[in-house]
Design a protein around this motif. Structure first.
Motif, mmCIF file in Angstrom:
data_model
loop_
_atom_site.group_PDB
_atom_site.id
_atom_site.type_symbol
_atom_site.label_atom_id
_atom_site.label_comp_id
_atom_site.label_asym_id
_atom_site.label_seq_id
_atom_site.Cartn_x
_atom_site.Cartn_y
_atom_site.Cartn_z
ATOM 1 N N GLN A 149 -29.072 16.970 -22.545
ATOM 2 C CA GLN A 149 -29.639 17.863 -21.532
ATOM 3 C C GLN A 149 -28.802 19.134 -21.432
ATOM 4 O O GLN A 149 -29.340 20.243 -21.318
ATOM 5 C CB GLN A 149 -29.674 17.158 -20.178
ATOM 6 C CG GLN A 149 -30.639 15.987 -20.103
ATOM 7 C CD GLN A 149 -30.477 15.204 -18.818
ATOM 8 O OE1 GLN A 149 -29.480 15.347 -18.117
ATOM 9 N NE2 GLN A 149 -31.451 14.346 -18.523
ATOM 10 N N LEU A 150 -27.491 18.985 -21.483
ATOM 11 C CA LEU A 150 -26.592 20.130 -21.368
ATOM 12 C C LEU A 150 -26.814 21.120 -22.501
ATOM 13 O O LEU A 150 -26.911 22.335 -22.279
ATOM 14 C CB LEU A 150 -25.142 19.636 -21.357
ATOM 15 C CG LEU A 150 -24.066 20.716 -21.415
ATOM 16 C CD1 LEU A 150 -24.153 21.637 -20.203
ATOM 17 C CD2 LEU A 150 -22.679 20.076 -21.493
ATOM 18 N N ILE A 151 -26.921 20.612 -23.712
ATOM 19 C CA ILE A 151 -27.070 21.498 -24.871
ATOM 20 C C ILE A 151 -28.392 22.244 -24.810
ATOM 21 O O ILE A 151 -28.470 23.444 -25.114
ATOM 22 C CB ILE A 151 -26.951 20.677 -26.169
ATOM 23 C CG1 ILE A 151 -25.514 20.168 -26.319
ATOM 24 C CG2 ILE A 151 -27.343 21.516 -27.382
ATOM 25 C CD1 ILE A 151 -25.342 19.182 -27.445
ATOM 26 N N ILE A 152 -29.472 21.549 -24.392
ATOM 27 C CA ILE A 152 -30.771 22.218 -24.271
ATOM 28 C C ILE A 152 -30.683 23.357 -23.257
ATOM 29 O O ILE A 152 -31.178 24.465 -23.493
ATOM 30 C CB ILE A 152 -31.851 21.206 -23.867
ATOM 31 C CG1 ILE A 152 -32.085 20.201 -24.988
ATOM 32 C CG2 ILE A 152 -33.152 21.921 -23.499
ATOM 33 C CD1 ILE A 152 -33.035 19.086 -24.615
ATOM 34 N N LEU A 153 -30.042 23.095 -22.145
ATOM 35 C CA LEU A 153 -29.918 24.121 -21.108
ATOM 36 C C LEU A 153 -29.067 25.285 -21.588
ATOM 37 O O LEU A 153 -29.353 26.453 -21.289
ATOM 38 C CB LEU A 153 -29.321 23.502 -19.842
ATOM 39 C CG LEU A 153 -30.234 22.524 -19.090
ATOM 40 C CD1 LEU A 153 -29.442 21.745 -18.049
ATOM 41 C CD2 LEU A 153 -31.381 23.268 -18.420
ATOM 42 N N GLN A 154 -28.017 24.999 -22.334
ATOM 43 C CA GLN A 154 -27.191 26.080 -22.891
ATOM 44 C C GLN A 154 -28.009 26.926 -23.854
ATOM 45 O O GLN A 154 -27.922 28.161 -23.852
ATOM 46 C CB GLN A 154 -25.977 25.486 -23.595
ATOM 47 C CG GLN A 154 -24.914 24.940 -22.650
ATOM 48 C CD GLN A 154 -23.778 24.278 -23.406
ATOM 49 O OE1 GLN A 154 -24.009 23.525 -24.359
ATOM 50 N NE2 GLN A 154 -22.560 24.556 -22.978
ATOM 51 N N THR A 155 -28.799 26.241 -24.693
ATOM 52 C CA THR A 155 -29.610 26.949 -25.681
ATOM 53 C C THR A 155 -30.635 27.856 -25.007
ATOM 54 O O THR A 155 -30.905 28.976 -25.459
ATOM 55 C CB THR A 155 -30.319 25.938 -26.592
ATOM 56 O OG1 THR A 155 -29.349 25.098 -27.214
ATOM 57 C CG2 THR A 155 -31.139 26.635 -27.660
ATOM 58 N N LEU A 156 -31.206 27.364 -23.880
ATOM 59 C CA LEU A 156 -32.201 28.165 -23.158
ATOM 60 C C LEU A 156 -31.568 29.282 -22.348
ATOM 61 O O LEU A 156 -32.273 30.133 -21.808
ATOM 62 C CB LEU A 156 -33.014 27.257 -22.227
ATOM 63 C CG LEU A 156 -33.941 26.246 -22.920
ATOM 64 C CD1 LEU A 156 -34.579 25.324 -21.885
ATOM 65 C CD2 LEU A 156 -35.030 26.975 -23.717
ATOM 66 N N GLY A 157 -30.252 29.271 -22.241
ATOM 67 C CA GLY A 157 -29.563 30.344 -21.518
ATOM 68 C C GLY A 157 -29.384 30.090 -20.041
ATOM 69 O O GLY A 157 -29.178 31.039 -19.268
ATOM 70 N N CYS A 158 -29.434 28.822 -19.639
ATOM 71 C CA CYS A 158 -29.201 28.505 -18.218
ATOM 72 C C CYS A 158 -27.735 28.744 -17.884
ATOM 73 O O CYS A 158 -26.842 28.316 -18.628
ATOM 74 C CB CYS A 158 -29.595 27.058 -17.963
ATOM 75 S SG CYS A 158 -29.461 26.590 -16.225
ATOM 76 N N GLU A 159 -27.473 29.387 -16.756
ATOM 77 C CA GLU A 159 -26.104 29.814 -16.434
ATOM 78 C C GLU A 159 -25.239 28.696 -15.859
ATOM 79 O O GLU A 159 -24.053 28.569 -16.200
ATOM 80 C CB GLU A 159 -26.147 30.961 -15.414
ATOM 81 C CG GLU A 159 -26.859 32.203 -15.903
ATOM 82 C CD GLU A 159 -26.984 33.232 -14.788
ATOM 83 O OE1 GLU A 159 -26.079 34.080 -14.675
ATOM 84 O OE2 GLU A 159 -27.963 33.158 -14.028
#
Length: 756
Positions: A705-715
């Motif tokens: 979940q963390l990596i997906i959010l990082q990839t999407l640019g979540c701060e």
């Protein structure tokens, strides 16, 4: 009224043109001891020296030199209500009126004034004076010279005569008034009795001896038809035999009987009378007759009946109301323990929507139609009673059943009938019903307790599914008791220091550093241990305790945050997140309290983020937006919490004064499994970026979940992957730890939805 014992008058008027004589009269009548006078006038008047044994009386003496002056003083005394009892009048007083003329004028003013005419001359003979002044019952003649004793005796006798005459007049007047009042009262009483009362005189065997006009009028019989007949001719069948037995026993013991009686008129109609029967006794206490006095109360009985209907029936639907049904329930409870019955509590699921959208008139029409269906669906029996409690709440009491199955069958029949469409004017509406059922198996002592449990079962039915019924059981009661205990304990929790604040970090997904912390309320219950907010926060919201708890939480969080600022330096979090409930937002003093709190702990307003749930913001947008703008204007940051739970529209985000979005954990939890969730999350992040909003992803639990959010640019992120909520002293250790949870996009699994 004047008191007869206070009638006293020793006031004397002396009318004489000789001032020396006036002085001597005053001296004789007012001084307690008299000295010999050497004046010529005294010797000329009395002809001897004063005596030492003269009776001592006290008089009030006024004087006048002429008849006209004396008349004015008499008139003034009457005006002042202090009349003279007597007057000494000189026969000759040139150049004015003589004594006889003066007396005539004085009596015109005061007929009660007694006169002593003083004379040394024979200006008038006896016959002339009698003809002029009348008989000598009001006046006397005193010839000069006369002695002191004679003067004082005349003064004493005449003033006493005046007093006695007034007392006699007073007594006569009093007796006349009393007699007149008694006669008037008797006349008025007889008139009132004859006008309003129904009067009859009966012999000891109950035969009518006398009947007044009102008796004839109300009964429809003539006097000839009534007199000589038994009083039973007007009896109705309304009263049992015991009623008349008690009446006869009372009057035969020479006691007065009083009660309400229903009689029958000649035409067969019934009328009610308030009756008093008084035995009339002879000198040996034997009954010679009975005096019956009655007042018609037919209209009053009818009015009382109407008032009872109004008091115990709902004015809109005509069904029994809460008071009536509670009485019936209590009557059922008070029967034998093996008496089985049930109570159904009905609440209509969409009534408020219909009432608000179509208007109260249509809402009333719906209630009338519901009551009609209730009455026609239920069996026609006295043991089945539907009633309206108020609003859209109805109950049905089932008294003639043998088991629970009978009650559930009635509930199923009502669910079917009441869920059918209603035609209200040109509108076709639907309103399902939720039903709670409770039976007498629980051995209730109070109707209110039984109604309460039926209500609770209804709420359980409404919560499970609309258009359903639920039977009350012991677990529901235990839940209610637990809730009441929680509410009671929560009222003391603050002063007992049972509440605690836990903190969960909010992490920068780029650097891995802790950017902020969210303060989360926990309760260390003395019996139940650590109690989560999902248990006590809803109760605190309902009871209003959330305001005091929320203020305590904000103050404690700001105090801890300020402490970290001082002790942790650059390692301390820069942002403090605190949740705010609807009740707190409705408090007009919220903004002032928040500002006072941050000033108290020397914090900058922009370091405080107040989190408001998405569902709360969407309930009353206009009002909530106004409050949030006021807070934001003061420098406080505003976050929309639990974003993505399905209430809001992305297009209306720009209308809210927001600084950050906190994406709900349900969206994050599915982002690696469902492609649509990832696409939606990507749209939210793009929109937030365009609106200048920070985004915090809640509920991050694994590295994927963390990596997906990082990839999407979540701060920013928050979740168990970084840390569970911890007490303040435990969370401090994370301020210095390495960001071991940070992953690079290269570590993304091949089967992740972000690549699909």
């Amino acid at each position: 009224m004047q008191n007869i014992n206070k009638i006293s008058n020793r006031r004397i008027l002396v009318i004489d043109d000789n001032e020396a004589i006036q002085s001597d009269f005053r001296k004789i009548l007012t001084e307690s001891e008299h000295q010999n006078s050497s004046s010529d006038s005294y010797a000329a008047l009395f002809g001897e020296e004063q005596q030492s044994d003269i009776p001592q009386l006290s008089f009030e003496v006024d004087t006048a030199s002429q008849g006209q002056e004396g008349l004015e003083k008499v008139r003034q005394s009457l005006q002042d209500q202090r009349p003279y009892a007597m007057a000494f009048v000189d026969i000759r007083m040139p150049p004015g009126w003589d004594g006889v003329q003066t007396v005539g004028h004085l009596w015109e003013a005061d007929p009660n004034l007694l006169i002593v005419i003083c004379t040394a001359y024979n200006d008038y003979n006896w016959s002339e004076m009698t003809r002029t002044l009348g008989h000598m019952n009001r006046w006397l003649i005193l010839k000069k010279p006369f002695d002191i004793v004679e003067v004082r005796q005349l003064a004493a006798s005449l003033t006493q005569k005046w007093e006695l005459a007034r007392r006699a007049e007073f007594k006569v007047h009093e007796l006349q008034q009393s007699l007149g009042s008694t006669n008037r009262k008797l006349a008025a009483y007889n008139k009132a009795v004859d006008a309003a009362g129904i009067v009859a005189v009966l012999d000891p065997r109950g035969r009518i001896l006398e009947a007044n006009d009102n008796f004839c009028k109300i009964s429809g019989y003539t006097k000839e038809e009534l007199v000589g007949q038994s009083h039973e001719m007007i009896h109705s069948d309304h009263h049992p035999v015991e009623f008349f037995a008690e009446l006869n026993d009372t009057i035969k013991q020479n006691n007065i009987w009083r009660g309400e009686m229903c009689n029958r008129a000649k035409d067969g109609s019934l009328y009610w009378v308030d009756t008093t029967i008084v035995p009339m006794l002879d000198e040996h206490d034997n009954t010679i007759s009975y005096y019956s006095f009655r007042i018609e109360i037919t209209d009053r009985k009818r009015l009382i009946g109407d008032l009872c209907i109004q008091a115990y029936h709902d004015s809109l639907t005509g069904l029994p109301n809460r008071a009536y049904i509670l009485d019936l329930i209590q009557s059922s409870i008070d029967q034998s323990p093996d008496h089985f019955f049930a109570l159904l509590f009905l609440d209509f699921d969409r009534f408020k929507l219909i009432n608000d959208s179509l208007g109260h008139e249509m809402g009333d029409q719906l209630l009338i139609e519901i009551s009609r269906r209730l009455s026609t669906t239920l069996r026609e029996a006295d043991q089945v009673k539907p009633a309206r409690l108020g609003g859209d709440e109805f109950v049905v009491l089932l008294n003639n059943i043998s088991n629970l199955s009978n009650a559930t069958k009635v509930a199923e029949r009502l669910l079917d009938k009441l869920s059918q469409s209603y035609q209200l004017g040109s509108h076709t509406v639907y309103s399902s019903v939720s039903i709670g059922i409770v039976t007498s198996d629980f051995q209730y002592q109070s109707a209110n307790d039984m109604l309460r449990d039926a209500d609770l079962a209804m709420y359980k039915a409404k919560a499970s599914d609309t258009g359903n019924y639920m039977v009350f059981d012991q677990s529901m009661r235990e839940q209610v008791q637990f809730r009441l205990q929680i509410e009671s304990d929560m009222r003391l929790a603050i002063e007992r220091n049972e509440f605690q604040l836990y903190y969960q970090p909010i992490v920068s997904l780029e650097s891995g550093k802790i950017d902020g912390v969210e303060a989360l309320l926990r309760w260390e219950h003395p019996l139940h241990g650590m109690t989560g907010p999902d248990i006590f926060i809803p109760i605190a919201e309902e009871t209003g305790l959330i305001n005091s708890i929320g203020k305590w939480g904000l103050d404690q969080a700001c105090q801890q945050f300020a402490k970290w600022k001082k002790t942790q330096g650059i390692h301390a979090p820069s942002i403090l997140h605190v949740n705010v409930s609807r009740k707190q937002l409705l408090d007009p003093g919220l903004t002032d309290f928040v500002l006072q709190t941050i000033r108290k702990h020397d914090l900058s307003p922009d370091c405080l983020h107040l989190e408001v749930t998405e569902s709360l913001m969407m309930q009353d947008q206009v009002y909530i937006i106004e409050i949030l703008r006021k807070l934001r204007k003061a420098g406080i940051k505003i976050d929309m919490d639990d974003f993505g739970t399905g209430y809001s529209s992305l297009s209306c985000l720009h209308e809210f004064p927001l600084d950050a979005l906190k994406i709900d954990r349900s969206l994050i939890m599915n982002v690696k499994h469902v492609h649509d969730y990832a696409a939606l999350l990507q749209s939210v992040l793009a929109l937030a970026d365009n609106l200048g909003l920070k985004v915090v992803a809640e509920g991050i639990e694994d590295t994927e979940q963390l990596i997906i959010l990082q990839t999407l640019g979540c701060e920013y992120g928050q979740g168990y992957l970084f840390s569970r909520p911890r007490p303040a002293d435990e969370i401090e250790t994370l301020f210095y730890s390495e960001a071991s949870w940070i992953q690079t996009p290269d570590a993304l699994p091949v089967n992740s939805t972000i690549n699909n």
